[in-house]
Design a protein around this motif. Structure first.
Motif, PDB file in Angstrom:
ATOM      1  N   PRO A 162       2.076  13.106   2.252  1.00 10.75           N
ATOM      2  CA  PRO A 162       2.114  12.021   3.256  1.00 10.75           C
ATOM      3  C   PRO A 162       3.106  12.325   4.371  1.00 10.75           C
ATOM      4  CG  PRO A 162       2.221  11.132   1.026  1.00 10.75           C
ATOM      5  CD  PRO A 162       2.376  12.619   0.906  1.00 10.75           C
ATOM      6  N   LYS A 163       2.903  11.668   5.503  1.00 13.99           N
ATOM      7  CA  LYS A 163       3.722  11.923   6.684  1.00 13.99           C
ATOM      8  C   LYS A 163       5.209  11.708   6.422  1.00 13.99           C
ATOM      9  CE  LYS A 163       4.330  10.505  11.502  1.00 13.99           C
ATOM     10  NZ  LYS A 163       3.917   9.550  12.562  1.00 13.99           N
ATOM     11  N   ARG A 164       5.540  10.764   5.551  1.00 13.49           N
ATOM     12  CA  ARG A 164       6.954  10.470   5.299  1.00 13.49           C
ATOM     13  C   ARG A 164       7.677  11.632   4.618  1.00 13.49           C
ATOM     14  NH1 ARG A 164       7.451   8.521  -0.074  1.00 13.49           N
ATOM     15  NH2 ARG A 164       5.427   8.293  -1.095  1.00 13.49           N
ATOM     16  N   THR A 165       6.932  12.537   3.983  1.00 14.98           N
ATOM     17  CA  THR A 165       7.549  13.695   3.348  1.00 14.98           C
ATOM     18  C   THR A 165       7.151  15.011   3.999  1.00 14.98           C
ATOM     19  OG1 THR A 165       5.762  13.687   1.713  1.00 14.98           O
ATOM     20  CG2 THR A 165       7.816  12.604   1.082  1.00 14.98           C
ATOM     21  N   ASP A 166       6.270  14.974   4.994  1.00 14.25           N
ATOM     22  CA  ASP A 166       5.833  16.190   5.694  1.00 14.25           C
ATOM     23  C   ASP A 166       5.690  15.866   7.176  1.00 14.25           C
ATOM     24  OD1 ASP A 166       5.004  18.718   6.250  1.00 14.25           O
ATOM     25  OD2 ASP A 166       3.090  18.599   5.218  1.00 14.25           O
ATOM     26  N   ILE A 167       6.802  16.012   7.919  1.00 18.22           N
ATOM     27  CA  ILE A 167       6.812  15.643   9.340  1.00 18.22           C
ATOM     28  C   ILE A 167       5.809  16.482  10.126  1.00 18.22           C
ATOM     29  CG2 ILE A 167       8.242  15.508  11.419  1.00 18.22           C
ATOM     30  CD1 ILE A 167      10.659  15.103   9.590  1.00 18.22           C
ATOM     31  N   GLU A 169      -1.652   9.150   6.191  1.00 17.52           N
ATOM     32  CA  GLU A 169      -1.022   7.829   6.302  1.00 17.52           C
ATOM     33  C   GLU A 169      -1.143   7.082   4.985  1.00 17.52           C
ATOM     34  OE1 GLU A 169      -2.723   5.693   9.567  1.00 17.52           O
ATOM     35  OE2 GLU A 169      -1.123   6.290  10.930  1.00 17.52           O
ATOM     36  N   SER A 170      -0.401   7.501   3.985  1.00 20.47           N
ATOM     37  CA  SER A 170      -0.570   6.887   2.678  1.00 20.47           C
ATOM     38  C   SER A 170       0.614   7.215   1.785  1.00 20.47           C
ATOM     39  CB  SER A 170      -1.867   7.371   2.029  1.00 20.47           C
ATOM     40  OG  SER A 170      -1.928   8.793   2.042  1.00 20.47           O
ATOM     41  N   LEU A 171       0.611   6.632   0.593  1.00 23.36           N
ATOM     42  CA  LEU A 171       1.648   6.907  -0.396  1.00 23.36           C
ATOM     43  C   LEU A 171       1.344   8.175  -1.169  1.00 23.36           C
ATOM     44  CD1 LEU A 171       2.151   3.286  -1.803  1.00 23.36           C
ATOM     45  CD2 LEU A 171       3.617   4.490  -0.170  1.00 23.36           C
ATOM     46  N   SER A 188       2.567  18.351   9.783  1.00 22.20           N
ATOM     47  CA  SER A 188       1.467  18.399   8.817  1.00 22.20           C
ATOM     48  C   SER A 188       0.918  19.806   8.640  1.00 22.20           C
ATOM     49  CB  SER A 188       0.343  17.465   9.272  1.00 22.20           C
ATOM     50  OG  SER A 188      -0.771  17.581   8.421  1.00 22.20           O
ATOM     51  N   THR A 245      12.226  18.562   2.210  1.00 19.58           N
ATOM     52  CA  THR A 245      11.491  17.432   1.631  1.00 19.58           C
ATOM     53  C   THR A 245      11.704  17.453   0.134  1.00 19.58           C
ATOM     54  OG1 THR A 245       9.389  16.249   1.612  1.00 19.58           O
ATOM     55  CG2 THR A 245       9.294  18.594   1.187  1.00 19.58           C
ATOM     56  N   TRP A 259       3.472  22.272   2.372  1.00 17.68           N
ATOM     57  CA  TRP A 259       4.514  21.628   3.179  1.00 17.68           C
ATOM     58  C   TRP A 259       4.741  22.473   4.426  1.00 17.68           C
ATOM     59  CZ3 TRP A 259       9.761  23.299   4.115  1.00 17.68           C
ATOM     60  CH2 TRP A 259      10.538  22.338   4.781  1.00 17.68           C
TER      61      TRP A 259
END
Length: 368
Positions: A222-227, A237-239, A229, A134, A152
């Protein structure tokens, strides 16, 4: 003769099993080897602050311009705050540090690391293990008293992983880059449902490693950078990240840990639970302040199915909490519950310190 042979085989099998168990990685929850960088290079392996030699930083492998820095005023008018110890590693242009860690294949792990930028606004840090990586921007500071701490998570695919921290940026000053203060790892154990509660990890007791001597909270990506959790059961679910706070350093409504919604509308946390269509449920949760000197009215908005509730809490900066309840009717066999703070908050006399309401003790019960 046959019985003696059987006993010998049994004895050999016992020894083999004992060796197998001994080879399994232990439960990890603490600093990596020399994870606080207090064991420094030899003076002969330093050129001013730059470390010379691939293996000169004890327990670490380095590439590129890596500096060994001490806390306090620096040449050029800089000041490096290193609250968790006296020393840190600074990653220059495209530099990296890495370490091999013994783990359990298939197990989940979370890395906790304290990092802050030292020069440019656009500094980034890339964290990786084989098969997962990430890249997080660190230009936003969520605390002004010693930098931020992130977590992470990854899933181990072998019994040894190479953990790497890399500065992918290039600045005019080749020594500029992220400052790593402390690095720890924790094995995240599988979750179990609490009897009667449909929410997994609703008390947030299962989470990343928290540094014991000093903590500004742990930012969960956020989920987009930490598949995978670092807060199992939950999705950021956020920026912006949410902050994991512990009872030793903050006020939490229940037990040992809670979540602080520090990013206003850009921060949300959610979980999908199993439900029965058309059945009624009761969602309850606690909200309060983290006893971090932040004053004023703070609000959490909760969503479940088509229902929503907005609850406010007036913070005096010394802790405290209240409980909110929302009744909802499930529309399908899966229902998402979501929490976020609609407002942005900073300290009155310190605009660099971002804070928000604390969320804890989330429960969902079916109504008879």
């Amino acid at each position: 003769m046959a019985s003696i042979l059987s006993l010998c085989i049994l004895f050999i099998m016992c020894i083999y099993q004992s060796l197998s168990f001994a080879a399994v990685a232990p439960f990890l929850d603490g600093l990596l080897e020399n994870g606080n960088f207090e064991e420094g290079p030899k003076v002969s392996n330093l050129k001013k602050r730059q470390i010379i030699g691939k293996y000169s930083l004890p327990k670490w492998e380095i590439h590129g311009i890596v500096e060994y820095v001490s806390s306090g005023p620096q040449p050029g008018g800089f000041y490096f705050a290193i609250p968790r110890g006296s020393h840190a590693a600074r990653l220059g242009n495209e530099a990296s540090i890495s370490q091999y860690v013994k783990v359990k294949p298939g197990a989940m792990y979370s890395l906790t690391f304290a990092v802050t930028r030292t020069c440019a606004q656009d500094e980034k840090l890339r964290v990786s293990v084989p098969g997962f990586s990430t890249e997080l921007p660190i230009q936003t500071l969520f605390s002004s008293d010693g930098g931020d701490t992130y977590a992470w998570a990854f899933k181990a695919t072998s019994d040894v992983v190479k953990v790497t921290f890399h500065n992918p940026g290039i600045q005019e000053d080749p020594t500029c880059g992220p400052l790593l203060d402390a690095i720890a790892i924790k094995e995240i154990l599988p979750l179990r449902y609490t009897k009667g509660n449909l929410v997994k990890n609703g008390d947030f007791e299962t989470g990343p490693h928290v540094f014991k001597n000093f903590s500004t909270g742990v930012l969960l990506l956020p989920k987009r950078t930490d598949i995978y959790s670092s807060l199992p059961g939950w999705i950021v679910e956020s920026l912006k990240p949410v902050k994991y706070v512990d009872s030793k350093h903050f006020s939490v409504p229940q037990r040992l840990a809670a979540i602080e919604l520090v990013g206003g509308r850009e921060t949300a946390i959610a979980q999908i639970i199993r439900t029965v269509p058309n059945k009624f449920y009761l969602l309850s949760f606690a909200l309060g302040d983290a006893r971090n000197g932040c004053l004023g009215s703070m609000t959490i908005e909760a969503f479940a199915a088509r229902k929503t509730i907005k609850v406010s809490f007036t913070s005096t900066g010394i802790g405290g909490s209240k409980t909110a309840i929302l009744k909802f009717q499930a529309l399908s066999n899966r229902t998402g519950i979501t929490f976020y703070s609609p407002n942005y908050h900073t300290k009155l006399h310190d605009y660099g310190h971002i804070f928000g309401p604390v969320l804890d003790d989330v429960k969902v019960f079916p109504l008879k």
